[in-house]
Design a protein around this motif. Structure first.
Motif, mmCIF file in Angstrom:
data_model
loop_
_atom_site.group_PDB
_atom_site.id
_atom_site.type_symbol
_atom_site.label_atom_id
_atom_site.label_comp_id
_atom_site.label_asym_id
_atom_site.label_seq_id
_atom_site.Cartn_x
_atom_site.Cartn_y
_atom_site.Cartn_z
ATOM 1 N N SER A 40 0.819 -1.212 0.000
ATOM 2 C CA SER A 40 0.000 0.000 0.000
ATOM 3 C C SER A 40 0.852 1.261 0.000
ATOM 4 N N THR A 43 1.095 1.554 -3.794
ATOM 5 C CA THR A 43 -0.147 1.780 -4.531
ATOM 6 C C THR A 43 -0.901 3.032 -4.080
ATOM 7 N N LYS A 44 -0.539 3.601 -2.934
ATOM 8 C CA LYS A 44 -1.182 4.860 -2.537
ATOM 9 C C LYS A 44 -0.821 5.985 -3.508
ATOM 10 N N PHE A 46 -0.833 5.420 -6.766
ATOM 11 C CA PHE A 46 -1.528 5.121 -8.017
ATOM 12 C C PHE A 46 -2.683 6.104 -8.249
ATOM 13 N N ILE A 49 -6.918 2.172 -8.115
ATOM 14 C CA ILE A 49 -6.664 0.763 -7.776
ATOM 15 C C ILE A 49 -7.896 -0.024 -8.190
ATOM 16 N N SER A 52 -7.717 -5.681 -5.400
ATOM 17 C CA SER A 52 -6.907 -5.910 -4.205
ATOM 18 C C SER A 52 -7.333 -7.221 -3.550
ATOM 19 N N GLU A 61 -2.114 -5.878 -5.244
ATOM 20 C CA GLU A 61 -2.963 -4.779 -5.694
ATOM 21 C C GLU A 61 -2.566 -4.400 -7.115
ATOM 22 N N THR A 62 -3.557 -4.178 -7.963
ATOM 23 C CA THR A 62 -3.335 -3.790 -9.355
ATOM 24 C C THR A 62 -4.068 -2.489 -9.634
ATOM 25 N N GLY A 63 -3.386 -1.581 -10.332
ATOM 26 C CA GLY A 63 -4.005 -0.304 -10.644
ATOM 27 C C GLY A 63 -3.240 0.440 -11.713
ATOM 28 N N TYR A 65 -0.844 3.759 -12.696
ATOM 29 C CA TYR A 65 0.065 4.816 -12.257
ATOM 30 C C TYR A 65 0.524 5.595 -13.484
ATOM 31 N N THR A 71 1.037 -4.056 -11.253
ATOM 32 C CA THR A 71 0.666 -4.895 -10.117
ATOM 33 C C THR A 71 1.782 -4.826 -9.083
ATOM 34 N N VAL A 72 1.388 -4.706 -7.820
ATOM 35 C CA VAL A 72 2.340 -4.750 -6.716
ATOM 36 C C VAL A 72 1.974 -5.936 -5.839
#
Length: 290
Positions: A40, A43-44, A46, A49, A52, A61-63, A65, A71-72
């Motif tokens: 997070s 991904t914060k 991004f 998101i 998750s 988590e995928t989103g 950026y 993906t992370v």
């Protein structure tokens, strides 16, 4: 021939067993971190998101950026966890989960590890960045696979000779990073060299608490190791497994570390979180470049 249920285990919803993921849940550019709380932190930043999930230590988590789908994923600690993560990620993109048969057209993932590590050299200070040009596995996990086709026997032999390595612990494996990803991520901010991957944190990395270890001089031997200008820069617990399995399966892999400890000087970063945040910012910026 279809892969048996006992070999590729799926959850009742059709997701892969440990990661709890379906093919549509991941991007082709994937960032690995060890700590689930670090997911997070990335991904914060991004824009959005879209997905998750978490099962055990594996949080994903995928989103988006800056227009790039990423993906992370947290892998937890150690080569054994990497064995699970990369095999299941490969299954998501290269095995039809309904027919349980490998696909004719294979997909190559881009996998970048953002980790923390200790430097073995006084001239690689805390808060600096290291890119693993090669990884040498001291843990023996990759020897369960036919690794010789992607490993560097010359560096392996030099390491065994220069460190007087005890082969009862298994033969070390050396695999290179993805030259494609290295070119994409590189800059003058990066120290480069060989990353050593140990199978544990204490004895396997030369730490002594109440137990004597097999080779008390191994760290100093690694510090002095050199092969064609390449030296062992740092010691951690995942990179060799990432490089070896990725190379065998046709994926691109690169490992980056924020140096938070210097074993040669006996120092530790005054703000390790800041060092990691700066490496995250740097990596995201490089991945978002067109």
């Amino acid at each position: 021939m279809a892969i048996q249920q006992s070999e590729l285990i799926l959850n009742p919803d059709g997701s892969v067993y440990h990661l709890n993921l379906k093919p549509e849940n991941i991007a082709y550019d994937i960032i690995f971190v060890g700590d689930q709380d670090r997911v997070s932190k990335i991904t914060k930043q991004f824009d959005t998101i879209e997905f998750s999930t978490q099962k055990r230590e594996f949080k994903t988590e995928t989103g988006i950026y800056k227009g790039k789908r990423l993906t992370v994923m947290s892998t937890g600690i150690g080569p054994d966890n990497i064995d699970i993560v990369i095999n299941e990620l490969d299954a998501l993109v290269n095995i039809d989960l309904e027919t349980r048969k490998p696909k004719e057209k294979l997909t190559s993932l881009n996998i970048i590890r953002i980790g923390t590590s200790g430097s073995l050299h006084a001239d690689i200070p805390v808060d600096s960045f290291v890119m693993s040009k090669f990884a040498i596995g001291l843990d023996n996990m990759l020897r369960s696979y036919l690794i010789d086709e992607v490993s560097n026997e010359k560096i392996e032999n030099a390491f065994i000779e220069q460190t007087n390595w005890d082969l009862r612990k298994g033969r070390p494996t050396v695999v290179s990073c993805s030259s494609e990803l290295a070119k994409r991520i590189d800059s003058d901010k990066m120290h480069k060299g060989i990353t050593a991957t140990a199978g544990g944190f204490y004895g396997p990395q030369g730490r002594v608490l109440r137990l004597n270890i097999q080779d008390a001089e191994l760290n100093s031997k690694m510090d002095n190791f050199s092969f064609e200008g390449n030296r062992i820069t740092n010691l951690e617990m995942e990179t060799s497994a990432i490089y070896g399995l990725s190379a065998l399966l046709g994926h691109q892999a690169l490992s980056l570390n924020a140096i938070i400890a210097n074993r040669a000087r006996g120092t530790f970063s005054s703000d390790a979180y800041k060092a990691v945040d700066e490496l995250i910012e740097y990596t995201l910026g490089k991945l978002a470049e067109k």
